[in-house]
Design an enzyme around this catalytic site. Structure first.
Site, PDB file in Angstrom:
ATOM      1  N   GLY A 162       2.236   2.112  15.347  1.00  0.00           N
ATOM      2  CA  GLY A 162       0.951   2.225  16.583  1.00  0.00           C
ATOM      3  C   GLY A 162      -0.123   2.900  15.665  1.00  0.00           C
ATOM      4  O   GLY A 162      -0.264   2.932  14.366  1.00  0.00           O
ATOM      5  N   GLU A 163      -1.076   3.566  16.433  1.00  0.00           N
ATOM      6  CA  GLU A 163      -2.017   4.204  15.606  1.00  0.00           C
ATOM      7  C   GLU A 163      -1.902   5.936  15.762  1.00  0.00           C
ATOM      8  O   GLU A 163      -1.571   6.372  17.004  1.00  0.00           O
ATOM      9  CB  GLU A 163      -3.570   3.855  16.360  1.00  0.00           C
ATOM     10  CG  GLU A 163      -4.721   4.131  15.337  1.00  0.00           C
ATOM     11  CD  GLU A 163      -4.940   5.767  15.122  1.00  0.00           C
ATOM     12  OE1 GLU A 163      -5.109   6.203  14.095  1.00  0.00           O
ATOM     13  OE2 GLU A 163      -4.820   6.343  16.196  1.00  0.00           O
ATOM     14  N   SER A 164      -1.368   6.400  14.689  1.00  0.00           N
ATOM     15  CA  SER A 164      -1.009   7.844  14.940  1.00  0.00           C
ATOM     16  C   SER A 164      -1.794   8.763  15.527  1.00  0.00           C
ATOM     17  O   SER A 164      -1.235   9.747  16.393  1.00  0.00           O
ATOM     18  CB  SER A 164      -0.279   8.526  13.501  1.00  0.00           C
ATOM     19  OG  SER A 164      -1.494   8.412  12.585  1.00  0.00           O
ATOM     20  N   GLU A 174      11.924  -3.759  13.126  1.00  0.00           N
ATOM     21  CA  GLU A 174      11.840  -4.230  14.218  1.00  0.00           C
ATOM     22  C   GLU A 174      11.249  -5.680  14.370  1.00  0.00           C
ATOM     23  O   GLU A 174      11.412  -6.603  15.102  1.00  0.00           O
ATOM     24  CB  GLU A 174      11.391  -3.171  15.494  1.00  0.00           C
ATOM     25  CG  GLU A 174       9.867  -3.325  15.686  1.00  0.00           C
ATOM     26  CD  GLU A 174       9.317  -2.321  14.685  1.00  0.00           C
ATOM     27  OE1 GLU A 174       7.809  -2.421  14.718  1.00  0.00           O
ATOM     28  OE2 GLU A 174       9.896  -1.958  13.681  1.00  0.00           O
ATOM     29  N   HIS A 233       8.035  -1.625   9.217  1.00  0.00           N
ATOM     30  CA  HIS A 233       8.390  -2.120  10.863  1.00  0.00           C
ATOM     31  C   HIS A 233       9.804  -3.004  10.478  1.00  0.00           C
ATOM     32  O   HIS A 233       9.687  -4.050  10.747  1.00  0.00           O
ATOM     33  CB  HIS A 233       7.325  -2.945  11.434  1.00  0.00           C
ATOM     34  CG  HIS A 233       6.303  -2.419  11.668  1.00  0.00           C
ATOM     35  ND1 HIS A 233       6.188  -1.635  13.038  1.00  0.00           N
ATOM     36  CD2 HIS A 233       5.108  -2.156  10.999  1.00  0.00           C
ATOM     37  CE1 HIS A 233       4.830  -1.052  13.120  1.00  0.00           C
ATOM     38  NE2 HIS A 233       3.856  -1.440  11.691  1.00  0.00           N
ATOM     39  N   ARG A 265      -1.925   8.471   5.866  1.00  0.00           N
ATOM     40  CA  ARG A 265      -2.194   7.379   6.630  1.00  0.00           C
ATOM     41  C   ARG A 265      -2.882   6.199   6.028  1.00  0.00           C
ATOM     42  O   ARG A 265      -3.590   6.389   5.473  1.00  0.00           O
ATOM     43  CB  ARG A 265      -2.803   7.964   7.896  1.00  0.00           C
ATOM     44  CG  ARG A 265      -2.483   8.936   8.690  1.00  0.00           C
ATOM     45  CD  ARG A 265      -3.404   9.492   9.647  1.00  0.00           C
ATOM     46  NE  ARG A 265      -3.650   8.661  10.490  1.00  0.00           N
ATOM     47  CZ  ARG A 265      -4.905   8.327  11.089  1.00  0.00           C
ATOM     48  NH1 ARG A 265      -6.037   9.143  10.516  1.00  0.00           N
ATOM     49  NH2 ARG A 265      -5.104   7.377  12.014  1.00  0.00           N
ATOM     50  N   CYS A 285       6.553   3.364  10.772  1.00  0.00           N
ATOM     51  CA  CYS A 285       4.948   3.151  10.335  1.00  0.00           C
ATOM     52  C   CYS A 285       4.604   4.653  11.017  1.00  0.00           C
ATOM     53  O   CYS A 285       4.593   5.496  10.436  1.00  0.00           O
ATOM     54  CB  CYS A 285       4.487   1.923  10.942  1.00  0.00           C
ATOM     55  SG  CYS A 285       3.057   1.542  10.330  1.00  0.00           S
ATOM     56  N   ILE A 342       2.364  -2.940   7.875  1.00  0.00           N
ATOM     57  CA  ILE A 342       1.222  -3.248   8.705  1.00  0.00           C
ATOM     58  C   ILE A 342       0.229  -1.909   8.668  1.00  0.00           C
ATOM     59  O   ILE A 342       0.606  -1.061   9.059  1.00  0.00           O
ATOM     60  CB  ILE A 342       1.462  -3.744   9.912  1.00  0.00           C
ATOM     61  CG1 ILE A 342       2.162  -5.113   9.882  1.00  0.00           C
ATOM     62  CG2 ILE A 342      -0.080  -3.877  10.660  1.00  0.00           C
ATOM     63  CD1 ILE A 342       2.674  -5.491  11.210  1.00  0.00           C
ATOM     64  N   ARG A 343      -0.768  -1.683   7.875  1.00  0.00           N
ATOM     65  CA  ARG A 343      -1.481  -0.490   7.543  1.00  0.00           C
ATOM     66  C   ARG A 343      -0.548   0.547   7.657  1.00  0.00           C
ATOM     67  O   ARG A 343      -0.724   1.672   8.374  1.00  0.00           O
ATOM     68  CB  ARG A 343      -2.454  -0.398   8.840  1.00  0.00           C
ATOM     69  CG  ARG A 343      -3.711  -1.536   9.027  1.00  0.00           C
ATOM     70  CD  ARG A 343      -4.280  -1.264  10.288  1.00  0.00           C
ATOM     71  NE  ARG A 343      -5.097  -0.119  10.303  1.00  0.00           N
ATOM     72  CZ  ARG A 343      -5.120   0.731  11.302  1.00  0.00           C
ATOM     73  NH1 ARG A 343      -5.084   0.102  12.553  1.00  0.00           N
ATOM     74  NH2 ARG A 343      -5.720   1.946  11.372  1.00  0.00           N
TER      75      ARG A 343
END
Length: 186
Positions: free
Chosen positions: A38-40, A165, A163, A97, A70, A126-127
Protein backbone atom coordinates in the site's frame (compact mmCIF):
# COMPACT_ATOMS: atom_id res chain seq x y z
CA UNK A 1 -4.40 -0.76 1.56
CA UNK A 2 -2.48 -3.12 -0.71
CA UNK A 3 -3.68 -6.54 -1.88
CA UNK A 4 -5.42 -7.48 1.36
CA UNK A 5 -7.82 -9.81 -0.48
CA UNK A 6 -4.87 -11.58 -2.12
CA UNK A 7 -3.13 -12.05 1.24
CA UNK A 8 -6.35 -13.44 2.74
CA UNK A 9 -6.49 -15.96 -0.11
CA UNK A 10 -2.82 -16.87 0.30
CA UNK A 11 -3.30 -17.46 4.04
CA UNK A 12 -6.31 -19.69 3.33
CA UNK A 13 -4.25 -21.54 0.69
CA UNK A 14 -1.77 -22.65 3.39
CA UNK A 15 -4.62 -24.04 5.51
CA UNK A 16 -4.72 -21.18 7.98
CA UNK A 17 -7.71 -19.02 8.86
CA UNK A 18 -7.30 -15.43 7.70
CA UNK A 19 -8.69 -12.56 9.78
CA UNK A 20 -9.00 -9.00 8.51
CA UNK A 21 -7.52 -6.48 10.94
CA UNK A 22 -9.04 -3.02 11.09
CA UNK A 23 -9.25 -2.30 14.81
CA UNK A 24 -7.21 -3.28 17.88
CA UNK A 25 -9.86 -5.85 18.88
CA UNK A 26 -9.13 -7.72 15.62
CA UNK A 27 -5.58 -8.41 16.85
CA UNK A 28 -6.70 -10.44 19.87
CA UNK A 29 -5.69 -14.10 19.69
CA UNK A 30 -3.92 -13.80 16.33
CA UNK A 31 -1.16 -16.32 15.68
CA UNK A 32 0.57 -14.17 13.03
CA UNK A 33 0.21 -10.83 11.28
CA UNK A 34 0.67 -9.75 7.66
CA UNK A 35 1.46 -6.09 7.01
CA UNK A 36 0.55 -5.72 3.33
CA UNK A 37 1.60 -3.35 0.61
CA UNK A 38 0.00 0.00 0.00
CA UNK A 39 1.21 3.51 0.62
CA UNK A 40 3.34 3.52 3.76
CA UNK A 41 2.58 7.12 4.79
CA UNK A 42 -1.16 6.45 4.59
CA UNK A 43 -0.72 3.16 6.44
CA UNK A 44 1.25 4.93 9.20
CA UNK A 45 -1.56 7.49 9.52
CA UNK A 46 -4.23 4.77 9.67
CA UNK A 47 -2.24 2.72 12.20
CA UNK A 48 -2.18 5.72 14.51
CA UNK A 49 -5.74 6.89 13.78
CA UNK A 50 -7.17 3.47 14.65
CA UNK A 51 -4.94 2.87 17.67
CA UNK A 52 -3.08 -0.09 16.16
CA UNK A 53 0.52 0.93 16.87
CA UNK A 54 0.80 -0.26 20.47
CA UNK A 55 -1.24 -3.47 20.02
CA UNK A 56 0.92 -4.47 17.03
CA UNK A 57 4.06 -3.58 18.97
CA UNK A 58 2.78 -5.78 21.81
CA UNK A 59 2.34 -8.67 19.38
CA UNK A 60 5.93 -8.16 18.25
CA UNK A 61 7.18 -8.15 21.86
CA UNK A 62 5.31 -11.41 22.41
CA UNK A 63 7.15 -12.98 19.45
CA UNK A 64 4.19 -13.17 17.09
CA UNK A 65 5.39 -14.05 13.57
CA UNK A 66 4.96 -11.27 11.02
CA UNK A 67 5.25 -10.89 7.27
CA UNK A 68 5.58 -7.42 5.76
CA UNK A 69 5.34 -7.01 1.99
CA UNK A 70 6.35 -3.87 0.08
CA UNK A 71 4.99 -1.04 2.26
CA UNK A 72 4.80 -3.59 5.06
CA UNK A 73 8.58 -3.87 4.81
CA UNK A 74 8.84 -0.11 5.34
CA UNK A 75 6.65 -0.38 8.45
CA UNK A 76 8.90 -3.13 9.84
CA UNK A 77 12.26 -1.47 9.03
CA UNK A 78 14.42 0.01 11.79
CA UNK A 79 15.62 2.79 9.50
CA UNK A 80 13.99 4.70 6.63
CA UNK A 81 16.42 6.52 4.32
CA UNK A 82 13.83 9.11 3.39
CA UNK A 83 13.93 10.63 6.88
CA UNK A 84 10.66 9.21 8.18
CA UNK A 85 10.69 7.84 11.71
CA UNK A 86 10.36 4.06 11.89
CA UNK A 87 6.91 2.69 12.67
CA UNK A 88 7.65 -0.69 14.30
CA UNK A 89 11.44 -1.00 13.84
CA UNK A 90 11.49 -4.79 13.98
CA UNK A 91 14.00 -5.61 11.22
CA UNK A 92 17.62 -4.42 11.17
CA UNK A 93 17.46 -2.84 7.70
CA UNK A 94 17.40 0.59 6.16
CA UNK A 95 14.93 1.03 3.31
CA UNK A 96 14.26 3.75 0.76
CA UNK A 97 10.60 4.24 -0.15
CA UNK A 98 9.82 3.78 -3.86
CA UNK A 99 13.50 2.96 -4.35
CA UNK A 100 12.92 1.11 -7.61
CA UNK A 101 11.08 4.09 -9.06
CA UNK A 102 7.57 5.13 -9.93
CA UNK A 103 4.62 2.97 -10.96
CA UNK A 104 5.90 2.76 -14.56
CA UNK A 105 9.16 1.26 -13.24
CA UNK A 106 7.35 -1.70 -11.66
CA UNK A 107 8.66 -5.11 -12.74
CA UNK A 108 8.60 -8.83 -12.08
CA UNK A 109 11.58 -11.11 -11.55
CA UNK A 110 12.40 -14.65 -10.50
CA UNK A 111 14.37 -14.66 -7.25
CA UNK A 112 16.54 -17.32 -5.69
CA UNK A 113 15.41 -17.96 -2.11
CA UNK A 114 17.52 -20.89 -0.89
CA UNK A 115 15.67 -21.01 2.44
CA UNK A 116 12.48 -21.86 0.51
CA UNK A 117 13.97 -24.48 -1.78
CA UNK A 118 15.66 -24.68 -5.17
CA UNK A 119 12.81 -23.30 -7.28
CA UNK A 120 12.91 -19.53 -7.90
CA UNK A 121 10.23 -17.38 -6.28
CA UNK A 122 8.48 -14.94 -8.60
CA UNK A 123 8.54 -11.41 -7.20
CA UNK A 124 6.21 -8.60 -8.24
CA UNK A 125 7.84 -5.23 -7.50
CA UNK A 126 5.36 -2.32 -7.55
CA UNK A 127 6.79 1.05 -6.44
CA UNK A 128 8.81 -1.12 -4.11
CA UNK A 129 11.23 -0.08 -1.38
CA UNK A 130 14.92 -0.79 -1.86
CA UNK A 131 16.91 -2.20 1.02
CA UNK A 132 19.96 0.08 1.19
CA UNK A 133 21.55 -1.52 4.25
CA UNK A 134 21.20 -4.78 6.14
CA UNK A 135 22.40 -4.81 9.73
CA UNK A 136 23.94 -7.80 11.49
CA UNK A 137 20.70 -8.97 13.13
CA UNK A 138 18.89 -9.49 9.82
CA UNK A 139 19.40 -12.32 7.33
CA UNK A 140 19.05 -11.79 3.58
CA UNK A 141 16.69 -14.41 2.12
CA UNK A 142 16.62 -13.18 -1.48
CA UNK A 143 18.25 -10.63 -3.75
CA UNK A 144 16.83 -8.79 -6.74
CA UNK A 145 18.38 -9.21 -10.22
CA UNK A 146 20.88 -6.41 -9.42
CA UNK A 147 22.02 -8.19 -6.25
CA UNK A 148 20.24 -5.94 -3.73
CA UNK A 149 18.43 -7.56 -0.79
CA UNK A 150 14.75 -8.08 -1.65
CA UNK A 151 13.65 -10.33 1.23
CA UNK A 152 14.99 -10.40 4.77
CA UNK A 153 14.27 -12.20 8.00
CA UNK A 154 14.98 -11.34 11.59
CA UNK A 155 13.83 -14.04 13.96
CA UNK A 156 10.10 -14.51 13.47
CA UNK A 157 9.69 -11.46 11.22
CA UNK A 158 10.00 -11.66 7.42
CA UNK A 159 9.91 -8.64 5.11
CA UNK A 160 9.89 -8.46 1.32
CA UNK A 161 10.23 -5.57 -1.09
CA UNK A 162 7.91 -7.41 -3.46
CA UNK A 163 4.36 -8.80 -3.42
CA UNK A 164 4.37 -12.60 -3.06
CA UNK A 165 0.59 -12.60 -2.65
CA UNK A 166 0.19 -11.55 -6.30
CA UNK A 167 1.58 -14.87 -7.52
CA UNK A 168 0.43 -18.45 -7.03
CA UNK A 169 3.56 -19.28 -5.03
CA UNK A 170 2.62 -19.63 -1.37
CA UNK A 171 6.03 -20.48 0.09
CA UNK A 172 6.41 -17.21 2.02
CA UNK A 173 2.93 -17.52 3.49
CA UNK A 174 3.73 -21.16 4.31
CA UNK A 175 6.92 -19.95 6.04
CA UNK A 176 4.76 -17.65 8.16
CA UNK A 177 2.53 -20.61 9.10
CA UNK A 178 5.64 -22.64 9.94
CA UNK A 179 6.88 -19.86 12.22
CA UNK A 180 3.54 -20.04 14.02
CA UNK A 181 3.82 -23.82 14.36
CA UNK A 182 7.39 -23.57 15.69
CA UNK A 183 6.26 -21.18 18.39
CA UNK A 184 3.22 -23.19 19.46
CA UNK A 185 4.53 -26.73 19.04
CA UNK A 186 1.68 -27.54 16.61
Amino acid sequence: QGAVREHLGAIADVDATPVEVRLPRDLVDLDALVLPGGESTTMRTLIDAYGLREPIAALARAGTPMLGTCAGMILLAERIADGDAPVFGLVDVEVRRNGYGRQVDSFEADLDVPALGPEPLHGVFIRAPIVVEVGPRAEVLARDPAGRPAAVRQGRVVATAFHPELTGDRRLHRLLAELVAEGTGR
